[in-house]
Design an enzyme around this catalytic site. Sequence first.
Site, PDB file in Angstrom:
ATOM      1  NE  ARG A  49      -0.509   2.017   3.497  1.00  0.00           N
ATOM      2  CZ  ARG A  49       0.528   2.617   3.858  1.00  0.00           C
ATOM      3  NH1 ARG A  49       1.830   1.843   4.008  1.00  0.00           N
ATOM      4  NH2 ARG A  49       0.530   3.805   3.679  1.00  0.00           N
ATOM      5  N   GLY A  50       0.264   2.582   0.059  1.00  0.00           N
ATOM      6  CA  GLY A  50       1.146   3.769  -0.318  1.00  0.00           C
ATOM      7  C   GLY A  50       1.121   3.886  -1.831  1.00  0.00           C
ATOM      8  CB  ALA A  51       0.345   6.730  -3.813  1.00  0.00           C
ATOM      9  NE  ARG A  92      -6.356   0.985  -2.028  1.00  0.00           N
ATOM     10  CZ  ARG A  92      -5.872   1.588  -0.930  1.00  0.00           C
ATOM     11  NH1 ARG A  92      -4.435   1.349  -0.609  1.00  0.00           N
ATOM     12  NH2 ARG A  92      -6.397   2.272  -0.231  1.00  0.00           N
ATOM     13  CD  GLN A 199      -3.780   2.796   6.657  1.00  0.00           C
ATOM     14  OE1 GLN A 199      -4.207   3.106   7.622  1.00  0.00           O
ATOM     15  NE2 GLN A 199      -4.301   2.571   5.553  1.00  0.00           N
ATOM     16  CG  ASP A 240      -3.191   8.178  -1.776  1.00  0.00           C
ATOM     17  OD1 ASP A 240      -2.944   8.631  -0.715  1.00  0.00           O
ATOM     18  OD2 ASP A 240      -2.667   7.156  -1.879  1.00  0.00           O
ATOM     19  CG  ASN A 250      -2.349  11.616   2.412  1.00  0.00           C
ATOM     20  OD1 ASN A 250      -1.972  10.755   1.773  1.00  0.00           O
ATOM     21  ND2 ASN A 250      -2.288  12.040   3.627  1.00  0.00           N
ATOM     22  CE  LYS A 251      -5.505   5.866   4.110  1.00  0.00           C
ATOM     23  NZ  LYS A 251      -6.407   4.776   3.388  1.00  0.00           N
TER      24      LYS A 251
HETATM   25  O1  MRU Z   1      -4.845   3.241   1.886  1.00  0.00           O
HETATM   26  P1  MRU Z   1      -3.320   3.593   1.859  1.00  0.00           P
HETATM   27  O2  MRU Z   1      -2.538   3.039   3.225  1.00  0.00           O
HETATM   28  O3  MRU Z   1      -2.685   3.034   0.741  1.00  0.00           O
HETATM   29  O4  MRU Z   1      -3.283   5.101   1.837  1.00  0.00           O
HETATM   30  C1  MRU Z   1      -1.740   5.556   1.772  1.00  0.00           C
HETATM   31  C2  MRU Z   1      -1.929   6.977   1.936  1.00  0.00           C
HETATM   32  O5  MRU Z   1      -3.102   7.687   2.222  1.00  0.00           O
HETATM   33  C3  MRU Z   1      -0.574   7.798   1.990  1.00  0.00           C
HETATM   34  O6  MRU Z   1      -0.382   8.842   2.741  1.00  0.00           O
HETATM   35  C4  MRU Z   1      -0.248   7.876   0.462  1.00  0.00           C
HETATM   36  O7  MRU Z   1      -0.330   6.894  -0.481  1.00  0.00           O
HETATM   37  C5  MRU Z   1       1.254   8.397   0.364  1.00  0.00           C
HETATM   38  S1  MRU Z   1       2.487   7.359   0.541  1.00  0.00           S
HETATM   39  C6  MRU Z   1       3.992   7.936   0.292  1.00  0.00           C
END
Ligand code: MRU
Length: 352
Positions: A49-51, A92, A199, A240, A250-251
């Site tokens: 996970r994470g962009a 996603r 997270q 993201d 973002n999250k």
């Molecule tokens: O749902 P996730 O855990 O994939 O969400 C991740 C985030 O929101 C991060 O802040 C974002 O992807 C940046 S990662 C460098």
Amino acid sequence: MPIATIEWIGGIDGKIKIIDQTLLPDELKYVFCNDLKEIYHAIKTLMVRGAPAIGIAAAMGTVLGIGKKKSKDFEEFMKDLKETTSYLASSRPTAVNLFWGLKRMEDTALKNSHKPVEEIKNILLDEAKIILEEDKEICRKIGENGQSLIKKGDSVLTHCNAGGLATGYFGTALALIFAATEKGKTVHVYADETRPLLQGSRLTAWELKNAGIDVTLICDNMAAHTMREKKVDCVIVGADRIAANGDAANKIGTYGLSIAAKAHGIPFYVAAPASTFDLSLASGKEIPIEERDPEEVTHIQGKRIAPESIKVYNPAFDVTPAENIKAIITENGIINDPTTEKVRSVILRFQE
Ligand code: MRU
């Protein structure tokens, strides 16, 4: 310092090795994705996970999808490739790095259409590995570019996980903190726990603690109070998808943090690579927001915490308007007080 979250093992018939992030911090377990369905599942369930990490996983996943296919010519190969990329694209919707990684794989195939199919497969594998290596350098650069915003003794508040686990290595938001620390600046971090999937507490607190960085965990609803009562010098988060005008998804919870930061006169920074920008979207209103399984809200780690059959709303992301963002830190440079013009000039800096 952070550990590698994703790598390709072997040749064209190889596999993807990832850390199963759903098990952290209890267990540091590596799992192997041997086929397309397994990497799709890993992305969907947030094992990876994470962009930026999703973008890398998508590129490597494309190789899993086409590696064993016996296409007779380029046309058939392209059909198989498109089926693979469309399938992965449905995993996603919000992180644009996923679509960016898939497009880069398609473009690479098209550029090499005159070559034999078996050779194109190996070129695609190389491309996926290059995407991973480039991401490591990009994260380093983001860290270098942004660390000057952090002063010795600063307290930084962050949300979700934008660290090494969410990227090829080093992170985006956390890259600033790691880079500042490498420069000898002591930094303290408040990590929001980040409901529903935690997270912040499971991953960010773990990563920072492992790196020897002074970190204090707070629940999400403690952030505004912490800003008022404690010393919070800045907020730094990842993203993201960032629209052309600088609005940043973002999250979930990030938007609220930006409002609280503004109310307390605390600078709010977003750190992200150029691959997280979607210049085809004029503003954040157009960013698709993923809604996830209600069970993520009604349960915590398998235990029910809400009445049976309660109605649930579970958006996984929100959009912070550009006007709440003091600066966006990218590998190309810093975009202060983002506007459409400034975003374009920094993001397209090395392309025009
Ligand atoms: O749902 P996730 O855990 O994939 O969400 C991740 C985030 O929101 C991060 O802040 C974002 O992807 C940046 S990662 C460098």
